[in-house]
Design a protein around this motif. Structure first.
Motif, PDB file in Angstrom:
ATOM      1  N   MET A  95       0.781  -1.243   0.471  1.00  0.00           N
ATOM      2  CA  MET A  95       0.040  -0.258  -0.194  1.00  0.00           C
ATOM      3  C   MET A  95       0.720   1.120  -0.160  1.00  0.00           C
ATOM      4  O   MET A  95       0.456   2.303  -0.141  1.00  0.00           O
ATOM      5  N   TRP A  96       2.092   1.456  -0.042  1.00  0.00           N
ATOM      6  CA  TRP A  96       2.962   2.389   0.307  1.00  0.00           C
ATOM      7  C   TRP A  96       3.106   2.651  -1.145  1.00  0.00           C
ATOM      8  O   TRP A  96       3.452   4.321  -0.907  1.00  0.00           O
ATOM      9  N   LYS A  97       3.145   1.681  -1.902  1.00  0.00           N
ATOM     10  CA  LYS A  97       3.211   2.073  -3.623  1.00  0.00           C
ATOM     11  C   LYS A  97       1.952   3.104  -3.880  1.00  0.00           C
ATOM     12  O   LYS A  97       2.363   4.725  -4.031  1.00  0.00           O
ATOM     13  N   LEU A  98       0.778   3.248  -3.488  1.00  0.00           N
ATOM     14  CA  LEU A  98      -0.348   4.038  -3.322  1.00  0.00           C
ATOM     15  C   LEU A  98      -0.149   5.057  -2.728  1.00  0.00           C
ATOM     16  O   LEU A  98       0.050   6.668  -3.551  1.00  0.00           O
ATOM     17  N   GLN A  99       0.041   5.095  -1.681  1.00  0.00           N
ATOM     18  CA  GLN A  99       0.352   6.461  -0.668  1.00  0.00           C
ATOM     19  C   GLN A  99       1.530   7.904  -1.365  1.00  0.00           C
ATOM     20  O   GLN A  99       1.264   8.396  -1.478  1.00  0.00           O
ATOM     21  N   ALA A 100       2.790   6.479  -1.639  1.00  0.00           N
ATOM     22  CA  ALA A 100       3.579   7.703  -2.878  1.00  0.00           C
ATOM     23  C   ALA A 100       3.497   8.294  -3.742  1.00  0.00           C
ATOM     24  O   ALA A 100       4.010   9.394  -4.525  1.00  0.00           O
ATOM     25  N   ARG A 101       2.598   7.423  -4.867  1.00  0.00           N
ATOM     26  CA  ARG A 101       1.971   7.928  -5.461  1.00  0.00           C
ATOM     27  C   ARG A 101       1.024   8.966  -5.289  1.00  0.00           C
ATOM     28  O   ARG A 101       0.798  10.452  -5.846  1.00  0.00           O
ATOM     29  N   LYS A 102      -0.028   9.596  -3.901  1.00  0.00           N
ATOM     30  CA  LYS A 102      -0.791  10.193  -3.552  1.00  0.00           C
ATOM     31  C   LYS A 102       0.360  11.613  -3.146  1.00  0.00           C
ATOM     32  O   LYS A 102      -0.040  12.730  -3.573  1.00  0.00           O
ATOM     33  N   THR A 103       0.977  11.485  -2.808  1.00  0.00           N
ATOM     34  CA  THR A 103       2.354  11.987  -1.779  1.00  0.00           C
ATOM     35  C   THR A 103       3.058  12.937  -3.413  1.00  0.00           C
ATOM     36  O   THR A 103       3.009  14.364  -3.237  1.00  0.00           O
ATOM     37  N   ILE A 104       3.390  12.240  -4.374  1.00  0.00           N
ATOM     38  CA  ILE A 104       3.947  12.911  -5.701  1.00  0.00           C
ATOM     39  C   ILE A 104       2.415  14.030  -6.070  1.00  0.00           C
ATOM     40  O   ILE A 104       3.057  15.306  -6.479  1.00  0.00           O
ATOM     41  N   LYS A 105       1.354  13.065  -6.438  1.00  0.00           N
ATOM     42  CA  LYS A 105       0.836  14.478  -6.880  1.00  0.00           C
ATOM     43  C   LYS A 105       0.271  15.156  -6.056  1.00  0.00           C
ATOM     44  O   LYS A 105      -0.146  16.466  -6.705  1.00  0.00           O
ATOM     45  N   ALA A 106       0.449  15.639  -4.623  1.00  0.00           N
ATOM     46  CA  ALA A 106       0.353  16.579  -4.027  1.00  0.00           C
ATOM     47  C   ALA A 106       1.773  17.630  -4.234  1.00  0.00           C
ATOM     48  O   ALA A 106       1.056  18.875  -4.767  1.00  0.00           O
ATOM     49  N   PHE A 107       2.375  17.462  -4.490  1.00  0.00           N
ATOM     50  CA  PHE A 107       3.435  17.958  -4.452  1.00  0.00           C
ATOM     51  C   PHE A 107       3.356  18.602  -5.883  1.00  0.00           C
ATOM     52  O   PHE A 107       3.878  20.044  -6.585  1.00  0.00           O
ATOM     53  N   LEU A 108       3.046  18.048  -7.325  1.00  0.00           N
ATOM     54  CA  LEU A 108       2.431  18.796  -7.743  1.00  0.00           C
ATOM     55  C   LEU A 108       1.646  19.453  -7.844  1.00  0.00           C
ATOM     56  O   LEU A 108       1.730  20.526  -9.009  1.00  0.00           O
ATOM     57  N   GLU A 109       0.900  19.299  -7.841  1.00  0.00           N
ATOM     58  CA  GLU A 109      -0.744  19.476  -7.890  1.00  0.00           C
ATOM     59  C   GLU A 109      -0.439  21.618  -6.832  1.00  0.00           C
ATOM     60  O   GLU A 109      -0.573  22.717  -7.318  1.00  0.00           O
ATOM     61  N   GLU A 110       0.350  21.255  -5.729  1.00  0.00           N
ATOM     62  CA  GLU A 110       1.566  22.758  -5.085  1.00  0.00           C
ATOM     63  C   GLU A 110       1.737  23.293  -6.152  1.00  0.00           C
ATOM     64  O   GLU A 110       1.980  24.724  -6.191  1.00  0.00           O
ATOM     65  N   GLN A 111       2.801  22.674  -6.627  1.00  0.00           N
ATOM     66  CA  GLN A 111       4.121  23.420  -7.870  1.00  0.00           C
ATOM     67  C   GLN A 111       3.905  24.159  -8.720  1.00  0.00           C
ATOM     68  O   GLN A 111       3.818  24.877  -9.494  1.00  0.00           O
ATOM     69  N   LEU A 112       2.423  23.758  -9.309  1.00  0.00           N
ATOM     70  CA  LEU A 112       1.776  23.852  -9.996  1.00  0.00           C
ATOM     71  C   LEU A 112       0.412  24.248  -9.778  1.00  0.00           C
ATOM     72  O   LEU A 112      -0.524  24.330 -11.158  1.00  0.00           O
ATOM     73  N   ALA A 113      -0.354  24.501  -8.980  1.00  0.00           N
ATOM     74  CA  ALA A 113      -1.423  25.316  -8.883  1.00  0.00           C
ATOM     75  C   ALA A 113      -2.374  26.192  -9.401  1.00  0.00           C
ATOM     76  O   ALA A 113      -3.345  26.294  -9.757  1.00  0.00           O
ATOM     77  N   ASP A 114      -1.582  27.371 -10.237  1.00  0.00           N
ATOM     78  CA  ASP A 114      -1.829  28.073 -10.920  1.00  0.00           C
ATOM     79  C   ASP A 114      -2.372  27.185 -12.073  1.00  0.00           C
ATOM     80  O   ASP A 114      -3.225  28.584 -13.048  1.00  0.00           O
ATOM     81  N   LEU A 115      -1.401  26.657 -12.244  1.00  0.00           N
ATOM     82  CA  LEU A 115      -1.623  26.004 -13.914  1.00  0.00           C
ATOM     83  C   LEU A 115      -3.275  25.564 -14.134  1.00  0.00           C
ATOM     84  O   LEU A 115      -3.982  25.611 -14.541  1.00  0.00           O
ATOM     85  N   VAL A 116      -2.983  24.027 -13.067  1.00  0.00           N
ATOM     86  CA  VAL A 116      -4.175  23.169 -12.623  1.00  0.00           C
ATOM     87  C   VAL A 116      -5.382  24.413 -12.519  1.00  0.00           C
ATOM     88  O   VAL A 116      -6.387  23.962 -12.887  1.00  0.00           O
ATOM     89  N   GLU A 117      -5.727  25.236 -11.758  1.00  0.00           N
ATOM     90  CA  GLU A 117      -6.186  26.220 -11.753  1.00  0.00           C
ATOM     91  C   GLU A 117      -6.654  26.906 -12.592  1.00  0.00           C
ATOM     92  O   GLU A 117      -8.149  27.142 -13.383  1.00  0.00           O
ATOM     93  N   ALA A 118      -6.061  27.582 -13.841  1.00  0.00           N
ATOM     94  CA  ALA A 118      -6.203  27.364 -14.550  1.00  0.00           C
ATOM     95  C   ALA A 118      -7.322  26.718 -15.831  1.00  0.00           C
ATOM     96  O   ALA A 118      -7.337  27.246 -17.050  1.00  0.00           O
ATOM     97  N   GLY A 119      -7.339  25.148 -16.334  1.00  0.00           N
ATOM     98  CA  GLY A 119      -6.768  24.317 -16.162  1.00  0.00           C
ATOM     99  C   GLY A 119      -6.381  24.192 -18.316  1.00  0.00           C
ATOM    100  O   GLY A 119      -6.574  23.293 -18.455  1.00  0.00           O
ATOM    101  N   GLU A 120      -4.579  24.831 -17.176  1.00  0.00           N
ATOM    102  CA  GLU A 120      -3.926  24.083 -18.674  1.00  0.00           C
ATOM    103  C   GLU A 120      -2.787  22.228 -18.438  1.00  0.00           C
ATOM    104  O   GLU A 120      -2.133  22.528 -19.003  1.00  0.00           O
ATOM    105  N   VAL A 121      -3.037  22.245 -16.825  1.00  0.00           N
ATOM    106  CA  VAL A 121      -2.366  21.376 -16.773  1.00  0.00           C
ATOM    107  C   VAL A 121      -3.423  20.419 -15.977  1.00  0.00           C
ATOM    108  O   VAL A 121      -4.053  21.320 -14.692  1.00  0.00           O
ATOM    109  N   VAL A 122      -3.491  19.278 -16.511  1.00  0.00           N
ATOM    110  CA  VAL A 122      -4.464  18.116 -15.813  1.00  0.00           C
ATOM    111  C   VAL A 122      -3.971  17.269 -14.361  1.00  0.00           C
ATOM    112  O   VAL A 122      -2.801  16.026 -15.043  1.00  0.00           O
ATOM    113  N   ILE A 123      -4.204  16.950 -13.212  1.00  0.00           N
ATOM    114  CA  ILE A 123      -3.067  16.243 -12.902  1.00  0.00           C
ATOM    115  C   ILE A 123      -3.899  14.781 -12.509  1.00  0.00           C
ATOM    116  O   ILE A 123      -4.151  15.388 -11.404  1.00  0.00           O
TER     117      ILE A 123
END
Length: 245
Positions: free
Chosen positions: A215-243
């Motif tokens: 189950m740690w593999k799923l947790q690792a993927r969730k952690t990576i997704k959260a990191f990218l969402e934070e680093q690309l927050a403006d692009l995600v909000e603008a609809g330019e990037v989907v994670i």
């Protein structure tokens, strides 16, 4: 005569197909040449070694490329993230794969590992993020290796050890069968996922067996997704990037 003239004009207007050095061209009536390609031009997939590099490439190049928006970033595993475009009709409904981030510089840790006591102490210092249970395991191993006498009592569920230092001092310790550790197994920019490990001690050393069913593999993927969402927050909000996971 008119039919023959029309046929002649049509033949003159048809492009002449020629091949030069393995490349095919269509030459028109005005000697204008256009290369014929079976596949359209597209950028090559770039392999990256960190999440930081992926964020910078998406910000400075990916969102400015002449491809259909949005960009999709898929966390395909705990050690790989891929970035690709929407499918485009002009590209035979194919997607353009831009970047692949791969974690290649992490030590990793197998599902079951058997180590000698000294080797295990080194591994806990170099291949794990520090945690309360890693300190517990280090103290346990230190007690075992510094005791002049060690007696083991394994009842199948937990192991008890008796360590003796000097002449008269003895300590009877029940070993916790399950501990939580954070081996380095994913991108180093994010917190390493925590796993439960069953530990077994014998005269030969200590064995770590993964006890969370992966189950740690799923947790690792969730952690990576959260990191990218934070680093690309403006692009995600603008609809330019989907994670996504």
């Amino acid at each position: 005569m008119l039919k023959e003239a029309i046929a002649k004009i049509a033949a003159m207007a048809a492009p002449n197909i020629i091949e030069v050095e393995g490349r095919t061209y269509a030459v028109g009536p005005g000697n204008e040449a256009q290369e014929l390609r079976p596949r359209p031009d597209r950028p090559e997939n770039q392999t990256l070694r960190s999440l930081d590099a992926l964020v910078k490439m998406v910000r400075t190049e990916g969102t400015n490329a002449a491809i259909a928006e949005p960009l999709y970033i898929m966390v395909s595993s705990h050690k790989e993230v891929i970035c690709f475009s929407r499918f485009v009709a002009g590209l035979r409904y194919e997607r353009v794969y831009l970047y692949t981030a791969v974690a290649t510089d992490v030590p990793g840790w197998d599902e079951t590992v058997q180590l000698g006591f000294e080797e295990a102490m080194i591994a806990l210092r170099t291949r794990f993020q520090e945690s309360a249970d890693s300190e517990y395991a280090l103290k346990l191993l230190s007690d075992i290796t510094t005791g002049s006498k060690v007696t083991y009592n394994d009842n199948g569920v937990a192991t008890a050890i008796v360590t003796q230092s000097g002449i008269a001092l003895q300590q009877n310790t029940n070993i916790r069968p399950i501990i939580k550790l954070r081996p380095y197994r994913t991108f180093q920019e994010v917190e390493q996922p925590e796993s439960q490990f069953l530990i077994r001690v014998s005269e030969r050393g200590i064995r770590f067996a993964e006890a969370d069913g992966g189950m740690w593999k799923l947790q690792a993927r969730k952690t990576i997704k959260a990191f990218l969402e934070e680093q690309l927050a403006d692009l995600v909000e603008a609809g330019e990037v989907v994670i996504a996971l």
